[in-house]
Write a protein that holds these residues in place. Structure first.
Motif, mmCIF file in Angstrom:
data_model
loop_
_atom_site.group_PDB
_atom_site.id
_atom_site.type_symbol
_atom_site.label_atom_id
_atom_site.label_comp_id
_atom_site.label_asym_id
_atom_site.label_seq_id
_atom_site.Cartn_x
_atom_site.Cartn_y
_atom_site.Cartn_z
ATOM 1 N N PHE A 104 6.365 -2.431 -7.111
ATOM 2 C CA PHE A 104 6.277 -2.548 -5.643
ATOM 3 C C PHE A 104 7.067 -1.433 -4.973
ATOM 4 O O PHE A 104 6.561 -0.750 -4.069
ATOM 5 N N TYR A 108 5.302 1.588 -2.921
ATOM 6 C CA TYR A 108 5.606 1.567 -1.481
ATOM 7 C C TYR A 108 6.227 2.885 -1.029
ATOM 8 O O TYR A 108 5.837 3.461 0.001
ATOM 9 N N ALA A 122 2.917 -1.614 2.243
ATOM 10 C CA ALA A 122 3.444 -2.833 1.627
ATOM 11 C C ALA A 122 2.327 -3.656 0.987
ATOM 12 O O ALA A 122 2.504 -4.233 -0.091
ATOM 13 N N ALA A 125 1.354 -1.913 -2.195
ATOM 14 C CA ALA A 125 2.388 -2.110 -3.210
ATOM 15 C C ALA A 125 2.342 -3.521 -3.797
ATOM 16 O O ALA A 125 2.522 -3.706 -5.002
ATOM 17 N N SER A 126 2.080 -4.513 -2.942
ATOM 18 C CA SER A 126 2.037 -5.894 -3.448
ATOM 19 C C SER A 126 0.847 -6.100 -4.378
ATOM 20 O O SER A 126 0.957 -6.798 -5.393
ATOM 21 N N MET A 129 1.421 -4.603 -7.866
ATOM 22 C CA MET A 129 2.251 -5.412 -8.768
ATOM 23 C C MET A 129 1.402 -6.161 -9.784
ATOM 24 O O MET A 129 1.843 -6.430 -10.896
ATOM 25 N N ALA A 164 2.478 -11.351 -7.321
ATOM 26 C CA ALA A 164 1.658 -10.546 -6.427
ATOM 27 C C ALA A 164 1.064 -11.390 -5.302
ATOM 28 O O ALA A 164 1.047 -10.966 -4.139
ATOM 29 N N THR A 167 3.929 -12.233 -2.860
ATOM 30 C CA THR A 167 4.333 -11.072 -2.058
ATOM 31 C C THR A 167 3.236 -10.679 -1.078
ATOM 32 O O THR A 167 3.504 -10.382 0.100
ATOM 33 N N ARG A 306 1.935 3.539 -10.743
ATOM 34 C CA ARG A 306 1.863 2.148 -11.195
ATOM 35 C C ARG A 306 1.861 2.072 -12.718
ATOM 36 O O ARG A 306 2.598 1.279 -13.323
#
Length: 394
Positions: A104, A108, A122, A125-126, A129, A164, A167, A306
């Motif tokens: 994340f 991000y 965001a 990024a979530s 995950m 995930a 978030t 990632r």
């Protein structure tokens, strides 16, 4: 006299899905590439060549069927999770937590540094995950995989999904609150939904095994579990809960109620195979070429970031958690798929009036790439770990 234009509209989707399945079977036999990678590529091509061939009302029906297929996979994944193993080896949980948090943070920061706004960064990024249970489990079952890398990848994927979803819903709730100023609406679209979904899944996980014991049908539980998953996903779909957490919790609780599924019942047989073809094909049609414009370079960078974080953390924690560094790295590599999970999660936000596709062009590029590349890398990971067995195709 028949209206041939109308007939074409009605037959386009069934014909395209059938051709996608045929292509998947042929390419798997010729090259051993995962079938689902072919389904996804075919869906993307068809969806962009014939975007107008599916009315909005039919799109909702296909989305429900895709969620049903995903629900069966999530139930099976939850069913194969061993909580006792996680308690005896807490380093696996630690690996998942650190890998998810660092993924994340890294995605991000990179997305923000490349000019994305805070909220889309965001959300991206979530979703980064997560690892997609659909891509992972279908490849593992297709390869007949079993071993340390296989088991670790499944457990990490299940944990990643929960984190995930949590978030992602928190970030969506923040976005809803910023837009509407309605705190109740924001809370209802995030944490309360997750809690209700988990409770509903646990309730099914307790009641279905109880019913099977009452009728003495525990040895032939596949149909009962399949029907229960269909009902559970339909209920969560109507109530706008999270089918992901509900189906995963259902499988987890059912396993620990001592109801056994035999290996022959993996994928839920023909029903699971049929829904899998439809799911991978339909989900890929949701990624439009327009979403890729200007986002491919950033999407490739996010895929790389990632992947490096997941492989790096799994490698770093490998020895303390009981496996070699090589198998740790391969476990991280097996976590590459994320497309189906991400797209279905994004589609669910449309229920609350939040359309994320237009604001996440780089993520669309990521999903297109991982829809094809992800299953291939998972397959290579279990092959390189020597955890596959030769399956003679009929």
């Amino acid at each position: 006299m028949p209206d041939y234009a109308d007939l074409g509209l009605q037959l386009a989707w069934p014909l395209a899905i059938a051709l996608s399945w045929m292509a998947g079977e042929l390419i798997f036999r010729w090259t051993a590439l995962p079938r689902i990678a072919v389904y996804g590529l075919a869906g993307f091509v068809f969806g962009n060549l014939a975007a107008g061939y599916l009315p909005p009302s039919e799109s909702k029906n296909f989305m429900l069927l895709a969620n049903l297929g995903f629900g069966l996979i999530l139930f099976e994944l939850g069913y194969r999770i061993n909580l006792r193993w996680l308690r005896h080896n807490p380093w696996i949980v630690a690996t998942s937590l650190l890998e998810a948090v660092l993924t994340f943070a890294a995605v991000y920061l990179v997305a923000g540094a490349c000019g994305m706004d805070m909220l889309p960064a965001a959300l991206t990024a979530s979703l980064a995950m997560s690892s997609s249970p659909a891509g992972l489990l279908r490849v593992l079952n297709e390869q007949g995989a079993a071993g340390q890398v296989t088991e670790r990848a499944m457990h990490l994927t299940a944990l990643n999904c929960v984190m995930a979803v949590f978030t992602f819903n928190v970030v969506v709730g923040i976005g809803v609150f910023q837009t509407s100023g309605d705190l109740a609406h924001a809370a209802g679209s995030s944490l309360l939904v997750l809690g209700a979904s988990s409770v509903l899944g646990a309730l099914f996980g307790a009641l279905v095994p109880l019913w099977l014991r009452m009728i003495n049908a525990a040895r032939d539980a596949t149909l009962a579990f399949a029907l229960a998953v269909v009902l559970l996903v339909a209920v969560t779909y109507v109530l706008q809960f999270s089918p992901v957490l509900a189906a995963l919790t259902f499988g987890l609780v059912a396993r620990h109620r001592r109801i056994a599924l035999s290996p022959a019942q993996r994928n839920f047989g023909v029903l699971g195979d049929l829904l899998a073809v439809l799911m991978f094909f339909f989900v890929a049609t949701r990624v439009e070429v327009e979403h890729l414009g200007g986002g491919i370079a950033l999407g490739l960078l996010l895929v790389l970031v990632r992947g490096l974080v997941k492989v790096g953390v799994c490698t770093a924690f490998a020895r303390v958690s009981g496996i070699s560094a090589k198998k740790g790295a391969l476990s991280g590599l097996a976590l590459t798929p994320m497309a189906v999970f991400a797209i279905l999660l994004m589609e669910q936000t449309r229920w609350i009036g939040v359309d994320l596709f237009d604001s996440l062009a780089p993520l669309a590029a990521v999903m297109l790439l991982l829809d094809v590349l992800g299953p291939v890398l998972t397959q290579r990971a279990v092959v390189w770990a020597n955890e596959t067995r030769h399956i003679k195709e009929a």
